[in-house]
Design a protein around this motif. Structure first.
Motif, PDB file in Angstrom:
ATOM      1  N   VAL A 189       0.706  -1.230  -0.089  1.00  0.00           N
ATOM      2  CA  VAL A 189      -0.023   0.118   0.115  1.00  0.00           C
ATOM      3  C   VAL A 189       0.812   1.194  -0.085  1.00  0.00           C
ATOM      4  CG1 VAL A 189      -2.000  -1.224   1.153  1.00  0.00           C
ATOM      5  CG2 VAL A 189      -0.248   0.047   2.598  1.00  0.00           C
ATOM      6  N   ARG A 190       1.957   1.216   0.056  1.00  0.00           N
ATOM      7  CA  ARG A 190       3.027   2.253   0.382  1.00  0.00           C
ATOM      8  C   ARG A 190       2.913   3.341  -0.912  1.00  0.00           C
ATOM      9  NH1 ARG A 190       7.010   5.631  -2.233  1.00  0.00           N
ATOM     10  NH2 ARG A 190       8.553   6.435  -0.839  1.00  0.00           N
ATOM     11  N   ASP A 191       2.934   3.076  -2.001  1.00  0.00           N
ATOM     12  CA  ASP A 191       2.648   4.150  -3.215  1.00  0.00           C
ATOM     13  C   ASP A 191       1.145   4.930  -2.960  1.00  0.00           C
ATOM     14  OD1 ASP A 191       5.119   3.482  -4.164  1.00  0.00           O
ATOM     15  OD2 ASP A 191       4.727   2.324  -5.666  1.00  0.00           O
ATOM     16  N   GLU A 192       0.286   4.082  -2.668  1.00  0.00           N
ATOM     17  CA  GLU A 192      -1.153   4.764  -2.768  1.00  0.00           C
ATOM     18  C   GLU A 192      -1.155   5.778  -1.224  1.00  0.00           C
ATOM     19  OE1 GLU A 192      -5.930   3.436  -2.352  1.00  0.00           O
ATOM     20  OE2 GLU A 192      -4.262   1.992  -2.640  1.00  0.00           O
ATOM     21  N   ILE A 193      -0.540   5.272  -0.205  1.00  0.00           N
ATOM     22  CA  ILE A 193      -0.479   6.183   1.005  1.00  0.00           C
ATOM     23  C   ILE A 193       0.500   7.368   0.529  1.00  0.00           C
ATOM     24  CG2 ILE A 193       0.168   6.246   3.296  1.00  0.00           C
ATOM     25  CD1 ILE A 193      -2.439   4.594   2.472  1.00  0.00           C
ATOM     26  N   VAL A 194       1.305   7.217  -0.023  1.00  0.00           N
ATOM     27  CA  VAL A 194       2.345   8.433  -0.503  1.00  0.00           C
ATOM     28  C   VAL A 194       1.185   9.467  -1.051  1.00  0.00           C
ATOM     29  CG1 VAL A 194       4.008   9.269  -1.683  1.00  0.00           C
ATOM     30  CG2 VAL A 194       4.486   7.366  -0.123  1.00  0.00           C
ATOM     31  N   THR A 195       0.451   8.832  -2.021  1.00  0.00           N
ATOM     32  CA  THR A 195      -0.299   9.691  -3.087  1.00  0.00           C
ATOM     33  C   THR A 195      -1.240  10.516  -2.015  1.00  0.00           C
ATOM     34  OG1 THR A 195      -0.167   8.373  -4.691  1.00  0.00           O
ATOM     35  CG2 THR A 195      -1.952   9.713  -4.588  1.00  0.00           C
ATOM     36  N   VAL A 196      -2.021   9.785  -1.159  1.00  0.00           N
ATOM     37  CA  VAL A 196      -2.847  10.189   0.243  1.00  0.00           C
ATOM     38  C   VAL A 196      -2.121  11.416   0.725  1.00  0.00           C
ATOM     39  CG1 VAL A 196      -3.921   9.699   2.166  1.00  0.00           C
ATOM     40  CG2 VAL A 196      -4.011   8.199   0.169  1.00  0.00           C
ATOM     41  N   ARG A 197      -0.827  11.024   1.103  1.00  0.00           N
ATOM     42  CA  ARG A 197       0.030  12.168   1.778  1.00  0.00           C
ATOM     43  C   ARG A 197      -0.007  13.388   1.311  1.00  0.00           C
ATOM     44  NH1 ARG A 197       5.289  14.713   1.193  1.00  0.00           N
ATOM     45  NH2 ARG A 197       4.904  16.364   2.995  1.00  0.00           N
ATOM     46  N   ARG A 198       0.191  13.143  -0.146  1.00  0.00           N
ATOM     47  CA  ARG A 198       0.419  14.585  -1.017  1.00  0.00           C
ATOM     48  C   ARG A 198      -0.871  15.208  -1.250  1.00  0.00           C
ATOM     49  NH1 ARG A 198       4.743  11.896  -5.813  1.00  0.00           N
ATOM     50  NH2 ARG A 198       6.390  11.942  -4.305  1.00  0.00           N
ATOM     51  N   ASP A 219       0.481  15.725   8.118  1.00  0.00           N
ATOM     52  CA  ASP A 219       0.010  15.279   6.758  1.00  0.00           C
ATOM     53  C   ASP A 219       0.789  13.938   6.806  1.00  0.00           C
ATOM     54  OD1 ASP A 219       2.507  16.723   6.226  1.00  0.00           O
ATOM     55  OD2 ASP A 219       2.237  16.564   4.150  1.00  0.00           O
ATOM     56  N   VAL A 220       2.009  13.847   7.080  1.00  0.00           N
ATOM     57  CA  VAL A 220       2.612  12.569   7.162  1.00  0.00           C
ATOM     58  C   VAL A 220       2.123  11.515   8.306  1.00  0.00           C
ATOM     59  CG1 VAL A 220       4.882  11.344   7.643  1.00  0.00           C
ATOM     60  CG2 VAL A 220       4.548  13.446   6.145  1.00  0.00           C
ATOM     61  N   HIS A 221       1.764  12.324   9.595  1.00  0.00           N
ATOM     62  CA  HIS A 221       1.187  11.278  10.673  1.00  0.00           C
ATOM     63  C   HIS A 221      -0.066  10.847  10.242  1.00  0.00           C
ATOM     64  CE1 HIS A 221       3.296  14.502  13.592  1.00  0.00           C
ATOM     65  NE2 HIS A 221       4.050  13.507  12.729  1.00  0.00           N
ATOM     66  N   THR A 222      -0.907  11.653   9.490  1.00  0.00           N
ATOM     67  CA  THR A 222      -2.145  11.280   9.275  1.00  0.00           C
ATOM     68  C   THR A 222      -2.358  10.017   8.078  1.00  0.00           C
ATOM     69  OG1 THR A 222      -3.267  13.508   9.596  1.00  0.00           O
ATOM     70  CG2 THR A 222      -4.548  12.000   8.090  1.00  0.00           C
ATOM     71  N   ALA A 223      -1.186  10.260   7.183  1.00  0.00           N
ATOM     72  CA  ALA A 223      -1.226   9.194   6.044  1.00  0.00           C
ATOM     73  C   ALA A 223      -0.611   7.828   6.637  1.00  0.00           C
ATOM     74  CB  ALA A 223      -0.243   9.971   5.124  1.00  0.00           C
TER      75      ALA A 223
END
Length: 395
Positions: free
Chosen positions: A19-28, A111-115
């Motif tokens: 899920v890493r790439d998808e969660i990075v997208t969420v963070r952005r 934003d990092v914490h939330t993601a």
């Protein structure tokens, strides 16, 4: 570590990687749309939609922003917390996902914490569906961490800690390189209060200061002498620090003003000293100002207590980092006089906050928190998801 725990953490690592790439997208997405404390409407809805899609049933807090959500079942419950608000700062980093809101930015890493917590939630939800979650896990997406005295109090008032036996949180730290997690037993951050001192007098001509109260002289005496006087009335081991951030008085070179103010913060690492300082500051201010013929009024607004990390919770963090990341990832971390409202949770249940390294590899120094140039390395998201989820599994 038992064979079953080793397999569990290996399974967790695979799920996090997926899920890493998808969660990075969420963070952005979160980074591009920052919202100030108590106004995190879009942020809350984004989180809610992600959790519902993961098969969970989040509950928005009565305050209207932020939410809590349980994963799994059972009487035993461990909580994981992320703060979701941004700061009133103009971002100075040019990126494709920079803040789209003028004067508001995620320069504290929320934003990092939330993601991270969204990602950990999605992974843990799937593990729960596969019968791999040993107990109930509560997600706390907390609003208004940056607003004194902090949104944690609203979470607690809404019953967010009911049934919780331990709580864990992470905070970005640009002093640590990505891949490291800083741990410390005891005081991690300081108590933080707002201090406002107002002076009033008759005002007058600077040629005749003896006929009125020299308010500017009195104010300058207060701002230099009050921190020193306070330091002599409190145990120096408490790490107490009173620092002024604003001083206001007068508008003309030849006129003694009738009003003046000094505003700042008092911070310390000891709970008893924190409580004592609130009583001492008004008393010492009156004593210092008494000779100058002006009136003084003092307001001390309680912010947050110190974050006092529980030894058992830190032991769980250490296992999580060592076994799910690498033993070399565990780092010592210094105390900070910054305030963090995670401390309110620790007034009710044991727990701990760890510092998540976000400084890119090969970089000697990175922009600090709360500055326009703060720019965390997104590889920290994988580390954060793995560590928080591992705490939930290992506790």
């Amino acid at each position: 570590m038992t064979i079953s725990q080793h397999l569990l953490l290996s399974d967790l690592q695979s799920r996090v990687a997926a899920v890493r790439d998808e969660i990075v997208t969420v963070r952005r997405d979160l980074h591009a749309h920052p919202e100030l404390g108590w106004h995190e409407v879009r942020t809350t809805e984004l989180i809610r939609q992600r959790l519902v899609a993961a098969g969970l049933s989040p509950q928005v807090l009565p305050t209207g922003t932020g939410l809590i959500c349980d994963i799994g079942s059972g009487d035993t419950c461990v909580a994981l917390r992320a703060d979701i608000d941004a700061l009133p700062v103009t971002e100075g980093v040019d990126s494709p996902f920079r803040s789209t809101y003028e004067g508001v930015a995620h320069v504290c890493g929320h934003d990092v914490h939330t993601a991270i917590l969204i990602g950990a939630a999605e992974v843990l939800a799937r593990m729960a569906a596969d019968g791999l979650l040993p107990h109930r896990v509560r997600l706390i997406f907390q609003p208004a961490e940056e607003v004194m005295p902090g949104g944690a109090l609203g979470v607690i008032a809404a019953g967010g800690l009911e049934g919780v036996r331990r709580i864990y949180g992470l905070h970005c730290d640009p002093r640590l390189q990505v891949g490291q997690v800083g741990l410390r037993v005891g005081a991690l951050t300081a108590a933080s209060d707002r201090v406002l001192v107002r002076l009033t007098g008759d005002g007058g001509h600077t040629s005749r200061p003896h006929l009125t109260g020299d308010l500017v002289y009195a104010l300058s005496t207060l701002v230099t002498e009050l921190p020193a006087a306070l330091s002599r009335r409190v145990d120096p081991r408490a790490g107490l620090s009173l620092v002024w951030g604003r001083i206001t008085a007068g508008s003309a070179a030849n006129a003694i003003p009738s009003r003046g103010e000094a505003e700042g913060t008092v911070r310390c690492l000891d709970v008893s000293a924190w409580k004592l300082a609130a009583d001492l500051i008004p008393l010492l201010a009156e004593q210092l100002i008494a000779p100058y013929g002006v009136e003084v009024s003092t307001e001390v607004t309680h912010g947050v207590p110190p974050v006092m990390n529980d030894a058992e919770a830190i032991a769980v963090f250490q296992r999580a980092v060592s076994e799910a990341i690498t033993p070399d990832a565990v780092a010592a971390t210094d105390q900070s006089l910054g305030g963090e409202d995670f401390a309110w949770y620790l007034e009710h249940v044991p727990g701990a906050m760890a510092r998540l390294g976000v400084r890119p590899l090969g970089v000697d120094a990175a922009a600090d928190l709360h500055t326009p140039g703060f720019c965390p390395d997104e590889d920290a998201i994988t580390v954060g998801m793995t560590v928080l989820a591992s705490c939930a599994l290992l506790d």
